[in-house]
Structures are given as C-alpha cells and as structure tokens.
Design a protein around this motif. Sequence first.
Motif, short mmCIF file in Angstrom:
data_model
loop_
_atom_site.label_atom_id
_atom_site.label_comp_id
_atom_site.label_asym_id
_atom_site.label_seq_id
_atom_site.Cartn_x
_atom_site.Cartn_y
_atom_site.Cartn_z
N LEU A 59 -2.61 -7.40 7.75
CA LEU A 59 -3.28 -6.74 6.82
C LEU A 59 -3.48 -5.10 6.91
O LEU A 59 -3.43 -4.51 5.93
CB LEU A 59 -4.88 -7.23 6.68
N GLU A 62 -0.04 -4.02 5.69
CA GLU A 62 0.09 -4.18 4.11
C GLU A 62 -1.02 -2.98 3.46
O GLU A 62 -0.42 -2.61 2.37
CB GLU A 62 -0.69 -5.44 3.65
N GLN A 63 -2.00 -2.67 4.09
CA GLN A 63 -2.80 -1.54 3.37
C GLN A 63 -2.12 -0.10 3.61
O GLN A 63 -2.12 0.58 2.48
CB GLN A 63 -4.16 -1.58 4.03
N GLN A 64 -1.40 -0.14 4.78
CA GLN A 64 -0.54 1.08 4.80
C GLN A 64 0.62 1.24 4.01
O GLN A 64 0.81 2.24 3.39
CB GLN A 64 -0.21 1.21 6.19
N ARG A 66 1.05 -0.23 0.95
CA ARG A 66 0.46 -0.13 -0.48
C ARG A 66 0.03 1.16 -0.87
O ARG A 66 0.33 1.86 -2.02
CB ARG A 66 -0.63 -1.27 -0.79
N ALA A 67 -0.48 1.71 0.26
CA ALA A 67 -0.98 3.21 -0.05
C ALA A 67 0.19 4.12 -0.14
O ALA A 67 0.18 5.19 -0.89
CB ALA A 67 -1.66 3.76 1.09
#
Length: 235
Positions: A59, A62-64, A66-67
């Motif tokens: 996760l 994933e967050q990195q 997407r950013a």
Amino acid sequence: MRSSQTIELKRAPALAALEHVTPGMRLGLGTGSTAKLFVDALGEKVKAGLDVVCVPTSLATEQQARALGIPLTTLDDTPALDLTVDGADEIDPALRLVKGGGGALLREKIVAGASARMIVIADESKRVDVLGRFPLPIEVVRFGAAATALRIERAAEHFGMEGPVRMRMRQTGDGPLLTDGGNLVYDGQFGEIPDPDAFGEALNAIPGVVEHGLFLGMANLALIGTPGGVEEMTR
C-alpha cells in the motif's frame, strides 16, 4: 558511513535499474528505501512520457506511485509482468535473497513470481557470503500464531539453527505489526542458514505460515551500489 553516502549507494543502482525499463513494459514495483528511490526516478520518466503500467507490492508503494502519476494495474487485470525491480535485506553469491524487512514479503513474492525477470537493487552492505545475518521474516496467520512459531523454531532446530523467533511489533509500541494482508510477522534470528532451499521447503510445509522471506531462484540480476560504482551480480 554518513547517511548521504548511504543514500547515494542506494540511488545509483536504482537509476541503473531504470536503464532496463523500456516503453510498454508491465512492471512490478518493490517496497523499501531503495525501491522507493527507483519509484521516484520512474515517476520522473513517466512524467517525461515513458509509457509503462505497474503493480505495486504494498500500500505504501501504491500511494507513492499514485502521487507521482505512475499508471497502476493489478495482477488480476495484468497477471503477467515483464520485470520487477525491488530491494533486498541480504543477497548471497547465488542471488538468493532475504526480503521482508518492510513487512511486504508476501506481496513482493507474488509480484516477483508473476514477472519474467527480477532485478534486485541494493547497496553493498546487503551482500553476504551466507544468508542469515539479517533476521528472517516469516508471515504468519493470527489464528494459532504461538503454535506456528513453535513449529518454526523446531524446523530451525532440525537444521542446526537455534535462534529465537520473535513477533514483530509496531514501532509505535502499541501492538504487533500487521501486514497489508492482516497477518503477523515473526522474525527468526537464526544466524547463518546452511541450506536455504531445504529450510524454505520446511517452512512452506508448516500450517499457519503464509510466506517466508527466502526468495530463492527468483532474482536474475542484482545491481549493487559501491563507492567505485554499480556492480552487477548475475545468476
């Protein structure tokens, strides 16, 4: 070694791995401090027009991604990947790895297993002659965890390893660390692992063990950051 030097020894192989990425690739994105540098660099390439689609192994990754605007997919939609780039906690001369220091070992192994190739990026401190200097992460379901840990200890004893198996706790001190899949992580402080392949099979046979951090026969290339430049290890 100063932290700035350590970062540079990690950044150099991350950038070298980027040279193996070509337009249209389906990539697996690893987890951890060195993999994070690769994702940062990949984001710059995507911003400049590189066409790739990626599956993150955690996760956090994933967050990195997407950013940074990196296009993402899942293994359900894209079950076969071209390349995974990930870090490692240990690398031996046969390119056998210990992974899972960040707690993402299950997803990391699933993504690597779905990839045609795996490139490992690390600084030179991760090279060892024999695996086992770093504690071996083992992901365990919560039901019956103490019984599973006992079976793990007995399996280790069979191979002459008698170090403790300890449940990993959150750094905040408010309970056990849970993986993205909701499982526990036990760290086996075994010391040298004389037969990683046989021990990996023994761990796989224990009910309650979801996955272990021995990545065997999965890496094709390791890019190692050293003061003299990036060195390659092949299997």
